[in-house]
Design a protein around this motif. Structure first.
Motif, short mmCIF file in Angstrom:
data_model
loop_
_atom_site.label_atom_id
_atom_site.label_comp_id
_atom_site.label_asym_id
_atom_site.label_seq_id
_atom_site.Cartn_x
_atom_site.Cartn_y
_atom_site.Cartn_z
N TRP A 753 0.54 -1.01 -0.35
CA TRP A 753 0.28 -0.02 0.11
C TRP A 753 0.47 1.62 -0.46
N ILE A 754 2.04 1.65 0.47
CA ILE A 754 3.05 2.47 0.66
C ILE A 754 3.13 2.41 -0.06
N TRP A 755 3.64 2.28 -1.35
CA TRP A 755 4.30 2.09 -2.29
C TRP A 755 3.81 2.65 -3.66
N ALA A 756 2.06 1.83 -3.64
CA ALA A 756 0.76 2.26 -4.33
C ALA A 756 1.06 3.68 -4.05
N GLY A 759 5.35 4.89 -4.64
CA GLY A 759 5.77 4.57 -5.81
C GLY A 759 5.73 5.41 -7.24
N PRO A 760 4.91 6.25 -7.24
CA PRO A 760 4.51 6.93 -8.65
C PRO A 760 5.72 7.98 -8.76
N THR A 761 4.92 8.63 -6.93
CA THR A 761 6.91 9.94 -7.24
C THR A 761 8.23 9.59 -6.48
N PHE A 762 8.45 8.35 -6.36
CA PHE A 762 9.50 8.10 -6.58
C PHE A 762 10.14 7.43 -7.58
N ASN A 763 9.30 6.89 -8.90
CA ASN A 763 9.74 6.59 -10.58
C ASN A 763 9.95 7.95 -10.85
#
Length: 887
Positions: A753-756, A759-763
């Motif tokens: 859930w945290i990566w969801a 994740g887009p911001t990190f990518n």
């Protein structure tokens, strides 16, 4: 004719008038009236207002009370005796008399309501007295108290609140003489009570309002029997509209059937396979509604059934009344009113639209709220039931005169708290809700637009076009469209109101039959100018509630409708959505939070200490602090320019950061600069995804530099500031929190859930990090700009402290206090972090032993320099960049 020597009662006259009319209606039920909830809110606001009046206008209220007492002092002994008698009568005998009257009328539920409301009013008054005594705020206590001996005694009267609650729960005074008499006695008793010094004016009124709050709360929670026209009154109202009925059947929308059998009935009718003769019928209804109407023998036990033969519908009758055709059900859904099928002695059927007075309050409030919140969505105010009926009748007549296919209005009647609009019943029509897309021809879609265009040419706007408003029927080989539900319309409407109608129609048809067919049919009727105006109005706020629900489940359809419009006019310039919303719930929340924050700051300030500290402040250091704060713009501009691919003007980049100060007036602290930076980069040709990554990277860089500089200041100065004073328990609590967070990260679903979310911001950010690391010059400029930005704020804060002689504070403590204020400002939902920053900075300075007045003065001065004083500069920069097209 009445017999000689006997008086004919009104009830007997009504019985003979309604004898022989069969009324099939839904069973009467208790309803929650919006006006009770509205009254509860207003009573609460009244209590708050009177409390404020007792505090801030105590001398005025006390003076008025004393003047009245001085006039009546010669007869004070007589008044004391009268008050004693009246209060005992009002608070003990009258509530009992009122409830006994209800019991004698066999109104057990009403008597229970009165009992519960009385207990609630008494308890609420006691609780209010206890709360005022516990708060022990001297101005409030003085305003709400009388002097008894040498002490103040809160003068809220629980017995008066008890009686007020009972009388409120019993309903309007106009319906029960005993309630009217009891209210009069209560007001006289309260007036005498104030005159003899037993209470203050605010306390007397608050006692009544508290009781009314309890009574209204009970009425809304348990519901009440309304004054809607049913049974006899319904028959009288329809006869007043010019029709002599023999049978009246309530039509209900049974989209949510009550039993599995009803579901089968509804499905078979919608498929056209239902046959009434195959249904088991109890209490069968005559096949010819005009022939041999059922008559009932009057019964003393049930006067409702005795007069007008009102009875509950059997299952077969309910299905027959609800699904005999789609027209009446569409009328109910279109206007939200009660609909009745009325059969006259001529055998013809008419539809009666019944407008109820208890629904007008909610409608008026909704219309007022929309008028305040939205542009162009306001309608002419309707303040009474009669005005609503007159408006609906006028719109119906006007639409018919304009040539629009709509049911012809036969007459208007009134009975009890209801108005009846009697209109002709069009046969064999089905609403758009009941049709599949393939069943709607292209010619019918064009006809729908044509009917709307006829109304618009006559200056009439519909304002509530839903699937229930469009009825489709056959006329020979052609499919024709009828437009109904004019209750919310307008005559002499504006061009915007007519465009809103077209936008509602386009969205509705797009959702029902597809965007291409909807826009193609619109293009066949509307001129190109009218089509061009639709694209900017296709917004959810324009659509009625039913269409909004459809749009939520089919979001791409509205965009497809907009694209189909643009395809019809390829030369049209880019569409700019028309701004219809003046403010939303977010704006209301921000304003409320801002007011709360200002109140919290003001109430915590010691103005005498602040004035003393300000009088000793050094104005030179104020100027220095302002100059240092201006350096932060240079740092922010350097960081943004160095992290942006390609070349952008450093000067205009710095100006964009200055303009962010103006946006801070309407946005939270962290949102304003980011929004301005994103907009500026977009206008410089940077695509949105890259601009978002650049702005996010600048925020990450600022965070990392802040942490590094805090650690560096502690190492260089050898002083960890307030960190060294942290108790062992706090350190253990922080360690346990971090350990708990680490354990939570071991849960796979939580990590996913945290990566969801992140994740887009990190990518987006990570490729930018790699790009910057490969360009040392840009990296150095970005880090330098971040240091200047952070250091400028810290230096400006330190200079503000030096203004008040605070020259010996350790650097680490100053940095930590500034960071505390910065975090509070970012978390606060108020514009610019208003309130949160001031309170956090004051609390941080108090933690390092700065006097309260000096700490508050330094915090406020720092905010004036870094927030308020820079707003005019931000406005100038914003206007300059906007004229150049950079924002």
């Amino acid at each position: 004719m009445a017999q000689p020597g006997k008086k004919r009662s009104r009830q007997d006259a009504t019985r003979s008038l309604c004898d022989g009319v069969e009324v099939i209606d839904a069973p009467a039920s208790r309803t929650r009236q919006p006006k009770d909830l509205l009254g509860l809110v207003f009573c609460g606001l009244g209590v708050v207002g009177l409390l404020a009046l007792s505090v801030y206008a105590h001398r005025t209220t006390a003076g008025v009370t004393e003047d009245i007492r001085a006039i009546t002092s010669p007869v004070s002994i007589i008044l004391d005796l009268a008050v004693s008698i009246l209060m005992n009568t009002a608070t003990l005998l009258m509530p009992a008399a009122v409830m006994i009257s209800a019991l004698l009328r066999r109104q057990l539920m009403l008597a229970l309501q009165g009992f519960l409301a009385g207990i609630g009013g008494f308890a609420l008054a006691r609780a209010s007295t206890w709360a005022i005594e516990q708060v022990a705020w001297e101005p409030l206590t003085e305003g709400m108290s009388v002097v008894a001996g040498a002490q103040y005694q809160v003068a809220i009267a629980p017995l008066a609140a008890l009686m007020s609650g009972v009388l409120t729960a019993m309903g309007p005074r106009s319906r029960r003489p005993v309630v009217s008499v009891a209210w009069n006695i209560l007001w006289v008793a309260l007036a005498a009570w104030v005159l003899t010094g037993g209470a203050t004016l605010p306390a007397a009124f608050i006692s009544v309002l508290i009781g009314r709050m309890a009574g209204l709360a009970i009425r809304y929670a348990l519901g009440v029997h309304t004054d809607r026209a049913t049974g006899d009154a319904l028959v009288i109202g329809i006869r007043g509209a010019g029709l002599d009925p023999v049978r009246i059947v309530r039509v209900r929308d049974i989209s949510e059937p009550e039993s599995p059998t009803d579901r089968l009935d509804v499905r078979s009718i919608r498929d056209g396979t239902y046959r009434p003769e195959t249904d088991p019928v109890d209490d069968a209804v005559p096949q010819d509604p005009a022939a041999s109407p059922a008559k009932s023998t009057p019964s003393k036990a049930d006067p409702v059934k005795a007069v007008g033969a009102q009875r509950r519908m059997s299952r077969a009758e309910r299905v027959e009344a609800a699904v005999s055709d789609s027209t009446s059900r569409a009328l109910e859904r279109a206007g939200g009113n009660r609909i009745y099928a009325v059969y006259g002695r001529d055998g013809e059927r008419r539809d009666a639209i019944v407008l109820d007075g208890d629904m007008q309050v909610l409608g008026f409030l909704q219309a007022t709220w929309r008028a305040l919140r939205l542009r162009g969505m306001d309608r002419r105010a309707v303040r009474s039931l009669r005005q609503a009926a007159e408006r609906a009748a006028l719109l119906g007549y006007a639409a018919s005169a304009a040539g629009v296919r709509t049911p012809h209005l036969v007459g208007v009647g009134e009975a009890a708290d209801s108005m009846m609009l009697l209109q002709a019943h069009p046969k064999r029509l089905r609403s758009l809700d009941d049709l599949r897309p393939a069943e709607v021809s292209d010619a019918a879609l064009i006809d729908a637009w044509h009917q709307l265009d006829l109304a618009h040419r006559a200056g009439i706007a519909h304002r509530n076009i839903t699937a229930a408003s469009l009825l489709f029927g056959e006329s020979g080989d052609e499919q024709q469209v009828w437009l109904i539900g004019w209750e919310n319309g307008d005559i002499a409407s504006s061009e915007l109101a007519r465009n809103l109608d077209r936008a509602q129609m386009a969205a509705l048809l797009g959702l029902k039959v597809g965007p291409e067919r909807a826009i193609a049919s619109a293009a066949a009727v509307l001129p190109s100018a009218a089509l061009a105006s639709l694209a900017g109005l296709l917004q959810p706020v324009v659509f009625p509630a039913a269409t909004r629900e459809l749009a939520r489940s089919s979001k791409p359809v509205i965009e497809a409708v907009r694209q189909a419009l643009l395809d019809q006019m390829p030369d049209t310039p880019p569409v700019v959505p028309f701004r219809l919303i003046r403010f939303g719930w977010r704006t209301v929340l921000v304003v409320a939070m801002t007011l709360i924050a200002i109140w919290a700051v003001v109430t915590k300030l010691n103005f005498s200490q602040m004035m003393d500290a300000i009088s000793r402040a050094d104005p030179v250091w104020m100027i220095v602090s302002f100059g240092l704060s201006m350096a932060t713009y240079v740092g922010a501009g350097m960081t943004l320019a160095s992290l942006t691919p390609g070349h952008i003007s450093p000067w205009r980049t710095i100006l964009s950061q200055v303009a962010a100060s103006f946006m801070a007036l309407s946005m939270p602290a962290a949102v304003g600069p980011m929004a301005i930076s994103l907009r500026f980069l977009n206008r410089q040709g940077v695509r949105t995804s890259l601009a978002v990554a650049t702005v996010a990277l600048s925020q990450v860089a600022l965070f990392l530099v802040t942490v590094l500089l805090l650690a560096a200041s502690a190492l260089v100065t050898g002083d960890t500031g307030v960190l060294s004073d942290l108790p062992v328990g706090a350190i253990v609590a922080v360690a346990l929190t971090l350990a708990m967070l680490g354990c939570l990260l071991l849960i796979p679903r939580l990590r996913a859930w945290i990566w969801a979310k992140a994740g887009p911001t990190f990518n987006q950010v990570w490729p930018r990090v790699i790009w910057v690391l490969g360009q040392p010059k840009r990296l150095i400029l970005a880090l330098t700009g971040t240091v200047i930005q952070f250091g400028g704020y810290v230096a400006a804060f330190w200079a503000a402290l030096i203004c008040f002689g605070l020259t010996d504070l350790p650097l680490g403590a100053v940095v930590l206090v500034y960071l505390l204020g910065n975090v509070a400002g970012s978390a606060a939902p108020t514009p610019g972090g208003l309130g949160g920053v001031e309170i956090a900075l004051t609390a941080g300075l108090r933690a390092i032993d700065v006097a309260t007045g000096t700490a508050a003065s330094a915090a406020v001065l720092f905010r004036v320099i870094t927030y308020w004083a820079r707003v005019p500069l931000g406005w100038i920069a914003f206007r300059y960049l906007s004229r150049r097209g950079d924002l």
